[in-house]
Design an enzyme around this catalytic site. Structure first.
Site, PDB file in Angstrom:
ATOM      1  N   SER A 128      26.180  54.662  54.381  1.00 47.25           N
ATOM      2  CA  SER A 128      25.954  53.668  55.430  1.00 47.25           C
ATOM      3  C   SER A 128      24.650  53.898  56.186  1.00 47.25           C
ATOM      4  O   SER A 128      23.569  53.726  55.628  1.00 47.25           O
ATOM      5  CB  SER A 128      27.162  53.667  56.376  1.00 47.25           C
ATOM      6  OG  SER A 128      27.141  52.549  57.221  1.00 47.25           O
ATOM      7  N   LYS A 160      27.569  52.687  50.451  1.00 51.17           N
ATOM      8  CA  LYS A 160      28.237  51.798  51.413  1.00 51.17           C
ATOM      9  C   LYS A 160      27.176  50.946  52.117  1.00 51.17           C
ATOM     10  O   LYS A 160      26.518  51.397  53.050  1.00 51.17           O
ATOM     11  CB  LYS A 160      29.035  52.584  52.445  1.00 51.17           C
ATOM     12  CG  LYS A 160      29.734  51.670  53.447  1.00 51.17           C
ATOM     13  CD  LYS A 160      30.302  52.437  54.620  1.00 51.17           C
ATOM     14  CE  LYS A 160      30.900  51.493  55.648  1.00 51.17           C
ATOM     15  NZ  LYS A 160      29.877  50.689  56.345  1.00 51.17           N
ATOM     16  N   ASP A 166      11.171  53.872  51.101  1.00 49.34           N
ATOM     17  CA  ASP A 166      10.411  52.641  50.884  1.00 49.34           C
ATOM     18  C   ASP A 166       9.061  52.663  51.587  1.00 49.34           C
ATOM     19  O   ASP A 166       8.084  52.101  51.081  1.00 49.34           O
ATOM     20  CB  ASP A 166      11.230  51.432  51.359  1.00 49.34           C
ATOM     21  CG  ASP A 166      12.470  51.192  50.504  1.00 49.34           C
ATOM     22  OD1 ASP A 166      12.470  51.653  49.344  1.00 49.34           O
ATOM     23  OD2 ASP A 166      13.424  50.575  50.995  1.00 49.34           O
TER      24      ASP A 166
END
Length: 714
Positions: free
Chosen positions: A478, A503, A489
């Site tokens: 999560s 998740k 990224d």
């Protein structure tokens, strides 16, 4: 997502449906099927109402937009039975056949707030549980031949349900024999073994006798909501409080961790800084036998459920509580000591972000690397909303740690340890990312209407702009995946570990009491009081607590547009997973939402690490090819898989002892081989494991990767 608008819409729906439900209860109370020969647990009125409203919430506001039907009902039944008796040690085949009458009706029952069927199933389970525990108690003093070559099948999940009581008798008799042979191998006498096992089974009977309708309701709702999706969860009032305290990393009370031991509440640990710690009147091992509020009367709590005792000891800060204490080492018959404490707000520092500094040598150069362990993304929302300038949160704690590492410890790099971090607050994940990237998109969120919002960090100041890495594992989920995905990224750091949990869904916590008209709650309280259905969720004319639902209402996407759902985050430097990938993770959940993509957000990477990663991977793999720890890790994983496929164990004492001794000898040899590789002396059988033996190989190799990165940067 406009949660305010959603809440207002929800209020209107719930006000109407709760009114109708209360009137329906007054007009026609439900009749519960009964199980003969055992006390029956029945649902409280408010539980039926909560179930009905959770159905409405799921059908109208869950991200899946799923409607309950016969197929869902069938899945709920299977999940519920598995939750009660996953190893098939209690129910008979005839019981399971009897439960088939509910396979296609639970959807309609839940929509109507009718809980009679699952409560009936639980009462059958309770009856069977007591039958087999009583049977086992009678077998404890029997005579057993530990030289026979029979076996005990401890994992019966994939086997047929027992056809008769005779079959189950044999299963439980072998279980008793297995527990006795384990005690026998330990070297205690036959009489002592029988006494130990008798107490063990009596304790099981005692614990099951304390189960109430709140426990049953929680189990039912778990089976229901997890059939819809793995992360839509209902919490009964006590579990909701525990969940919110975990998120806040704080609670109000005396500052002691408690445990139940032989029906008596004992202090397991004193939390530094709390009232118990400052008073110096309590110690670990002390027994609490009575509780009184300020000047009130004492209540004897021996034999109480632990959560009921804890609820009496906890309370608002500034209030007083008195305790009857039997000091550690004294018998229960001793004269108790009475103490008084003033409750305070307790900050759970041991569950908060922490730092340490380690040095690593690489190519003749020494580097100081700061490690920040973050156990969860927590925030004390209650304190923040109240305007407390010192409210606790992950980002605030980490910012202070970074300042210390940078200005005092003078570290060369920082590694964030998110292993076993299951997530938490989305806002904290965004704010924490901002400490390393500054302003910019962090995560995209698509709501149930299909609208995509880009959540950005607004923090203009970067707290750490030096070399950075993140450690993750299969239990990182999560918010951990949002943070590590954004760092990857942006090219802001190197991700090290195993593929994360996957998740990628967003839950909103909804307090059901706040969505219901107070007058309706008062009418419900009066109804409960009139019928005498008083339980943990409401007493007398006090409005009942309805609990909380965490409802899946959106999905996470990385700034690149890829969802973290199902796939998680794939590290740059990959380690073998000590957790079974085929059993733990979102992609192992049948009801999980799928992976998909949205458009890429408008973000600018901090740096391009595409040329660096292959070199780091190559250097890492070269070290692993010659690493004894890596070899041992792979062997441990292979051994775990082998053991995981085993479902039975021998009941022959000599064979079992040989197997145990062999495993112990193998473990000792492995420990000494690893110690020798680090220049440490060997240990002997029976020696205590030292601090040196808890060497964190994954952490150590991650620090070496960071050293490689720093050398390449230079």
């Amino acid at each position: 997502m406009d949660f305010k608008l959603f809440k207002e819409m929800l209020k209107r729906i719930l006000m109407v449906t709760f009114t109708a439900a209360v009137l329906a209860c007054q007009a026609a109370p439900r009749q519960q099927p009964r199980v003969d020969g055992t006390p029956n647990i029945t649902p409280a009125e408010q539980q039926g109402l909560v179930c009905k409203e959770v159905v409405a919430l799921i059908e109208n506001y869950n991200y899946k937009k799923i409607k309950l039907n016969d197929s869902i009902s069938s899945l709920i039944l299977d999940k519920y039975i598995k939750a009660l008796d996953g190893s098939r040690n209690y129910f008979l085949a005839s019981d399971i056949k009897n439960f088939e009458q509910y396979r296609n009706t639970l959807d309609d029952d839940f929509r109507n707030g009718d809980l009679s069927a699952p409560f009936y199933i639980f009462n059958v389970y309770l009856k069977r549980y007591n039958e087999w525990i009583n049977y086992s108690l009678a077998q404890v003093k029997g005579k057993y031949d530990f030289n026979e070559n029979d076996t005990y099948v401890y994992d019966r999940e994939k086997m047929p349900w027992p056809a008769s009581a005779t079959v189950l008798n044999d299963i439980w008799k072998k279980r008793v024999k297995y527990e006795l042979v384990n005690l026998q191998i330990a070297g205690t006498t036959e009489a002592k073994n029988a006494e130990t096992l008798t107490k063990r089974y009596q304790n099981l009977k005692s614990q099951i006798s304390k189960i109430n309708n709140q426990d049953v309701f929680q189990t039912i709702m778990d089976a229901f909501t997890e059939t819809i999706d793995p992360h839509t969860n209902y919490f009964n009032p006590s579990n909701a409080q525990a969940f919110n305290e975990e998120m806040a990393r704080s609670f109000e009370g005396i500052g002691a961790r408690l445990k139940l031991e032989n029906e008596v509440l004992k202090i397991d640990e004193i939390i530094p800084g709390g009232p118990a710690f400052k008073s110096k009147l309590l110690s670990a091992g002390d027994k609490i036998i009575g509780v009184a509020q300020a000047g009130g009367e004492f209540e004897d709590i021996i034999g109480w459920r632990i959560e009921n005792s804890v609820s009496k000891i906890k309370g608002p800060k500034g209030t007083k509580v008195r305790l009857k204490i039997i000091p550690s080492g004294h018998e229960l018959s001793s004269k108790p000591v009475i103490i008084e404490l003033v409750r305070e707000k307790i900050i759970l520092e041991d569950q908060s972000a922490k730092k340490q500094v380690k040095t690593i040598e690489s190519n003749g150069k020494t580097y100081k690397i700061g490690i920040i362990k973050v156990p969860a993304f927590y925030a004390d929302f209650k304190a923040a909303n109240a305007g407390d300038p010192n409210y606790k949160s992950t980002t605030r704690d980490v910012k202070l740690l970074i300042d210390t590492l940078k200005n005092k410890d003078k570290v060369d790099a920082i590694v964030m340890d998110l292993r076993a971090n299951g997530g938490g607050s989305l806002l904290e994940a965004i704010d924490l990312t901002g400490l390393f990237i500054g302003k910019g998109p962090v995560v995209q969120v698509k709501d149930l209407r299909g609208k995509v919002d880009v959540n950005e960090s607004t923090n203009p100041a970067v707290a750490w702009d030096g070399p950075f890495g993140v450690m993750v594992d299969r239990l990182s989920a999560s918010a951990s995946e949002i943070f590590s995905g954004a760092i990857q990224d942006y090219g802001r750091g190197i991700i090290m570990g195993t593929q994360t949990y996957g998740k990628g869904t967003v839950q909103s916590s909804i307090d059901l009491n706040k969505l219901v008209n107070p007058s309706i709650l008062q009418r419900l309280a009066a109804l409960i009081s009139k019928e005498g259905s008083v339980g943990a969720a409401g007493t007398g004319s006090t409005p009942p607590q309805l609990g909380q639902i965490n409802l899946t209402m959106a999905k996470f996407y990385r700034v690149t547009g890829s969802s973290t759902q199902h796939k998680g985050v794939m590290p740059d430097i990959i380690f073998p997973s000590v957790y079974p990938m085929d059993k733990i993770g979102e992609d192992t959940e049948p009801s999980a939402l799928p992976w998909d993509v949205v458009n890429r957000s408008n973000f600018t990477a901090v740096q391009d690490l595409s040329a660096v990663r292959p070199v780091l991977v190559k250097q890492h793999e070269q070290r692993m090819a010659n690493s004894l720890y890596y070899k041992v890790l792979q062997q441990d994983i292979a051994d775990m898989k082998k053991r995981d496929n085993e479902v039975s164990v021998t009941l022959n004492e000599n064979k079992l002892k040989v197997e145990r001794d062999s495993l112990e000898a193998k473990a000792l040899a492995k420990t000494n081989e690893l110690r020798a590789s680090r220049g440490l002396p060997p240990i002997k059988k029976g020696d205590k494991i030292t601090k040196e033996d808890s060497f964190d190989f994954v952490e150590n190799e991650s620090l070496k990767v960071m050293a490689d990165l720093m050398q390449m940067n230079k």
